[in-house]
Design an enzyme around this catalytic site. Structure first.
Site, PDB file in Angstrom:
ATOM      1  N   HIS A  15       0.823  -1.208   0.000  1.00 22.82           N
ATOM      2  CA  HIS A  15       0.000   0.000   0.000  1.00 22.82           C
ATOM      3  C   HIS A  15       0.858   1.259   0.000  1.00 22.82           C
ATOM      4  CE1 HIS A  15       0.581   1.068   4.323  1.00 22.82           C
ATOM      5  NE2 HIS A  15       0.668  -0.227   4.509  1.00 22.82           N
ATOM      6  N   CYS A  74       2.335  -5.137   7.046  1.00 21.59           N
ATOM      7  CA  CYS A  74       2.095  -4.884   5.629  1.00 21.59           C
ATOM      8  C   CYS A  74       3.260  -4.096   5.030  1.00 21.59           C
ATOM      9  CB  CYS A  74       0.778  -4.150   5.434  1.00 21.59           C
ATOM     10  SG  CYS A  74      -0.663  -5.208   5.729  1.00 21.59           S
TER      11      CYS A  74
END
Length: 310
Positions: free
Chosen positions: A217, A236
């Protein structure tokens, strides 16, 4: 120091350097080259990390190469004509097409206590202007203390609060909760951050199935990419150039302008890839690059454990 580095850079052992005791410009540049090859901060200063790397024995370096050759063996023989390779050990992502690197960028991976796992998957879609559904552990351990320190934190950072037992059905006004009475062990809420400039996922999220709910992301905190060792996330993977990565992943004419238009709209939307894109998250602490062997400081301390099995 000169004698140690002359093992790797023969120019330091030339006669004109015999007996030279000064830390001159030539030696400083060699230290900078050493730091670059070992994934250290390139400042020409022999601090604790650089000194530790200089004192690693030749046998230990050979063992590190053996460990990484074994990791390389785990990869499939055919990675695909187009794929993403994320090296967690060097904090780098490469987008490859027909054996040529089309994109190379920095990434931020999980901190040591929440390390990012290695995996292979296939990217299926991209989310534009994503919501961030905060993992429960992160909500109660990281965000609850911020709300307790500042009663405006959830409001100012665009968080929706819901009763956890009702999913996303029962909204809660953060100003009607006595947050000092809420504990990390008894946290009855689910947090969701709305799309916008404060959203922790930035403008783009890249999705692929995996057991850990890991995804790539964007991030609003671009300054962290200036750090040499970039393990700051909760698991992440944050990417330095999300728009370029999305354009490569979609692989279609007009993708960039379409993405920009939809980002500007501010609406939460999804975009499916025409062809799923292989994604490999690997952990290499030694790897070849343009005729050199580069190393990283083993941020997750996996080499020693791995060596036991070899």
């Amino acid at each position: 120091i000169r004698k140690r580095l002359a093992v790797e850079d023969a120019t330091l052992s030339r006669p004109e350097f015999d007996g030279v005791q000064q830390y001159d410009a030539r030696l400083e540049q060699t230290v900078r080259d050493f730091q670059r090859r070992h994934g250290l901060k390139i400042d020409g200063i022999i601090g604790p990390q650089t000194l530790a790397a200089l004192n690693v024995s030749a046998q230990e370096m050979v063992d590190k190469v053996r460990i990484n050759l074994e990791r390389f063996r785990w990869l499939p023989d055919d990675l695909g004509s187009r794929y993403l390779m994320v090296n967690l050990g060097s904090y780098q992502l490469r987008a490859v097409e027909n054996n040529q690197t089309r994109l190379s960028m920095k990434v931020i991976v999980g901190k040591r206590t929440r390390s990012t796992p290695t995996f292979s998957s296939r990217m299926t879609h991209i989310v534009i202007n994503p919501y961030w559904n905060v993992p429960h552990r992160l909500a109660r351990l990281d965000l609850l203390p911020k709300q307790q320190a500042d009663p405006d934190f959830f409001f100012l950072n665009d968080f929706n609060i819901y009763l956890r037992e009702s999913g996303f059905q029962t909204a809660v006004d953060p100003y009607l909760v006595n947050w000092d009475e809420i504990s990390a062990s008894q946290f009855p809420f689910r947090l969701q951050q709305r799309p916008g400039i404060r959203n922790a996922l930035g403008k783009l999220k890249f999705m692929f199935p995996n057991p850990w709910n890991i995804y790539l992301h964007d991030t609003p905190n671009k300054d962290l990419f200036d750090e040499t060792q970039r393990n700051f996330s909760s698991g992440c993977i944050r990417v330095e150039q999300p728009l370029e990565l999305a354009e490569f992943s979609l692989n279609r004419d007009g993708a960039r302008q379409s993405l920009l238009d939809r980002i500007i709209s501010g609406r939460n939307q999804g975009e499916r890839l025409d062809t799923p894109l292989p994604v490999y998250a690997v952990y290499f602490t030694a790897w070849p690059y343009q005729g050199e062997v580069l190393f990283s400081p083993d941020p997750y301390q996996r080499d020693q454990q791995m060596f036991k099995f070899l």
